[in-house]
Motif scaffolding. Sequence first.
Motif, mmCIF file in Angstrom:
data_model
loop_
_atom_site.group_PDB
_atom_site.id
_atom_site.type_symbol
_atom_site.label_atom_id
_atom_site.label_comp_id
_atom_site.label_asym_id
_atom_site.label_seq_id
_atom_site.Cartn_x
_atom_site.Cartn_y
_atom_site.Cartn_z
ATOM 1 N N SER A 89 41.037 44.633 34.136
ATOM 2 C CA SER A 89 42.455 44.347 33.888
ATOM 3 C C SER A 89 43.239 45.649 33.809
ATOM 4 N N GLY A 90 44.497 45.579 34.192
ATOM 5 C CA GLY A 90 45.369 46.749 34.112
ATOM 6 C C GLY A 90 46.120 46.939 35.417
ATOM 7 N N ALA A 91 47.251 47.631 35.311
ATOM 8 C CA ALA A 91 48.065 47.847 36.513
ATOM 9 C C ALA A 91 47.247 48.593 37.565
ATOM 10 N N GLY A 92 47.310 48.144 38.794
ATOM 11 C CA GLY A 92 46.618 48.815 39.893
ATOM 12 C C GLY A 92 45.166 48.407 40.058
ATOM 13 N N GLU A 136 39.840 47.386 45.648
ATOM 14 C CA GLU A 136 39.899 47.316 47.104
ATOM 15 C C GLU A 136 38.936 48.312 47.761
ATOM 16 N N ALA A 137 38.843 49.503 47.147
ATOM 17 C CA ALA A 137 38.006 50.562 47.717
ATOM 18 C C ALA A 137 36.529 50.190 47.732
ATOM 19 N N LEU A 138 36.150 49.198 46.858
ATOM 20 C CA LEU A 138 34.732 48.818 46.758
ATOM 21 C C LEU A 138 34.442 47.526 47.500
ATOM 22 N N PRO A 176 37.732 44.651 54.151
ATOM 23 C CA PRO A 176 38.834 45.481 53.704
ATOM 24 C C PRO A 176 40.154 44.715 53.754
ATOM 25 N N GLY A 177 41.008 44.981 52.786
ATOM 26 C CA GLY A 177 42.336 44.369 52.773
ATOM 27 C C GLY A 177 42.362 42.973 52.203
ATOM 28 N N ALA A 178 41.177 42.359 51.994
ATOM 29 C CA ALA A 178 41.145 40.957 51.557
ATOM 30 C C ALA A 178 41.746 40.791 50.165
ATOM 31 N N ARG A 206 31.813 41.290 49.659
ATOM 32 C CA ARG A 206 30.688 42.097 49.191
ATOM 33 C C ARG A 206 31.212 43.362 48.521
ATOM 34 N N LEU A 207 30.412 43.845 47.565
ATOM 35 C CA LEU A 207 30.771 45.085 46.889
ATOM 36 C C LEU A 207 29.903 46.199 47.443
ATOM 37 N N ARG A 208 30.512 47.325 47.733
ATOM 38 C CA ARG A 208 29.775 48.423 48.337
ATOM 39 C C ARG A 208 30.224 49.736 47.708
ATOM 40 N N ASP A 209 29.268 50.630 47.523
ATOM 41 C CA ASP A 209 29.598 51.974 47.049
ATOM 42 C C ASP A 209 30.338 52.694 48.168
#
Length: 462
Positions: free
Chosen positions: A30-33, A39-41, A45-47, A60-63
């Motif tokens: 939770s929190g702004a942003g 998104e970076a993980l 992308p963009g979903a 999926r989550l990716r490093d």
Amino acid sequence: MNRPDYSPLEPIAALSTPWGQSALALVRVSGAGSLGLLEALFEPPGALRAAPGHTVVHGRLRDPAGGEPVDEVLVIVYRAPRSFTGEESVEICTHGSPLIVGRLLDLLNRAGFRPAGPGEFTLRAFLNRKLDLTQAEAVNEIVRARTDRARALALHRLAGSVEGRIRELKQRLLELEAAVEVRLDYPEEDLPGELAPEAELDGLEAGLAGLASTYRIGRLYQEGVTAVLAGRTNSGKSTLFNRLLREERAIVSEAPGTTRDYLEGGIELEGVPVRLFDTAGYGEAGDPVEREGQRRTDALVEGAQLVLYLVDAAAGLRQEDRLFLERRSGQPSPAGHAGLLALWAKADLPGVPSAPAGFLTVSAATGRGIGELAREMGARILAGVGPASGEEAVIDSLRQKKLLDQALSCFREFRAALRAGTSLDLLAVDLRESLEALGRITGEVVTQDILAEIFSRFCVGK
Ligand SMILES: Nc1nc2c(ncn2[C@@H]2O[C@H](COP(=O)(O)OP(=O)(O)O)[C@@H](O)[C@H]2O)c(=O)[nH]1
Ligand SMILES: [Mg+2]
């Protein structure tokens, strides 16, 4: 309104389900942003950025540093202010592996999420005015509830039962205060003599006292009571203990002195958790172990809210039984409840005389009288407190109780001062203190908005 300003809204993350292997695990951020950081993980992308609030996205989550995906997940997207915290927020549903959760929390950390402190999501919900303080406390009380009744009452608090009750009492106090202020501001005006009808003052006082007194009920459903089975050896305590527990916990034997230490079991009566103790019986203590057992029985009896004293109907009432019952009857135990039930036990045995006056007739062997006994125990436990229907406002927080007591005592001072003909400005002080205490219960400080409130209620400027 005087809530602490809460500006940073820095993104936080935490596991919301228990650590360990399970079907699924839920990690909350939770929190702004938050969405941008996540998104970076996330792939595709963009979903996440495109997802409207209150939708579920599969991915999926990716490093971002590379390597295999960590897990396939479902995420629930909440857009501010339509979330529990009132902030942009995401719930990530992973497979329930501590390995996956550990990796994910680590990734979130590196992506810019700080580990959340205890209760921080609820704290934010309060600061963002999603909840008042009674509701915020109820979130925790729901999780802690030990009985269904305690849970139901906490759920009502979350829905605003206490907050609504406080708001109503506050409103009536504000009207009273407005009447005082008006007289202070316009002493020359011809105002009706009485500040408020006596019945209204009585009602307010009863309202404050009533809500404060529900603390006992709240505690009762949450903490429960202690009930102890006592009596001479072989009077049937262990058999009754097993019967009440509906399991074969205690060893039952015709040999006296079988139960040498106490046993504990839990039952629920009228929604109240009851810790039930089976004890070593009174009688000739043959050895030090038996003497110690009887000493422990005395200590338990001393601290119990309810004592069930068994007398073997076949053996009849003996001098020791009479002494015990006389000593304890009608005496409130140190814990506060006057609770002593005399039981005429083993009533199924042939040829036993009928019970002396004041005794409940029971047979743990056949079950006779056990239903009545349970009902009587429930009635004694609720004596002077009354059952909570589950609909009413019941508090379960010492903080709220203390503030209500404070509001009540200030209000009583106000009434005493009013009767004594004290000057209006002093009356106003007592009322304001009472209001402030109520305001602190819900997490508001009311002094600043009193003026606005006064003039919205009373139109005397003409
Ligand atoms: N007929 C009958 N016998 C019982 C009843 N309750 C206990 N007993 C018997 O009385 C003896 C002592 O019982 P127990 O529960 O061990 O008594 P305690 O010493 O007070 O714990 C055992 O032989 C039990 O089977 C009852 O309700 N009816
Ligand atoms: Mg026993």
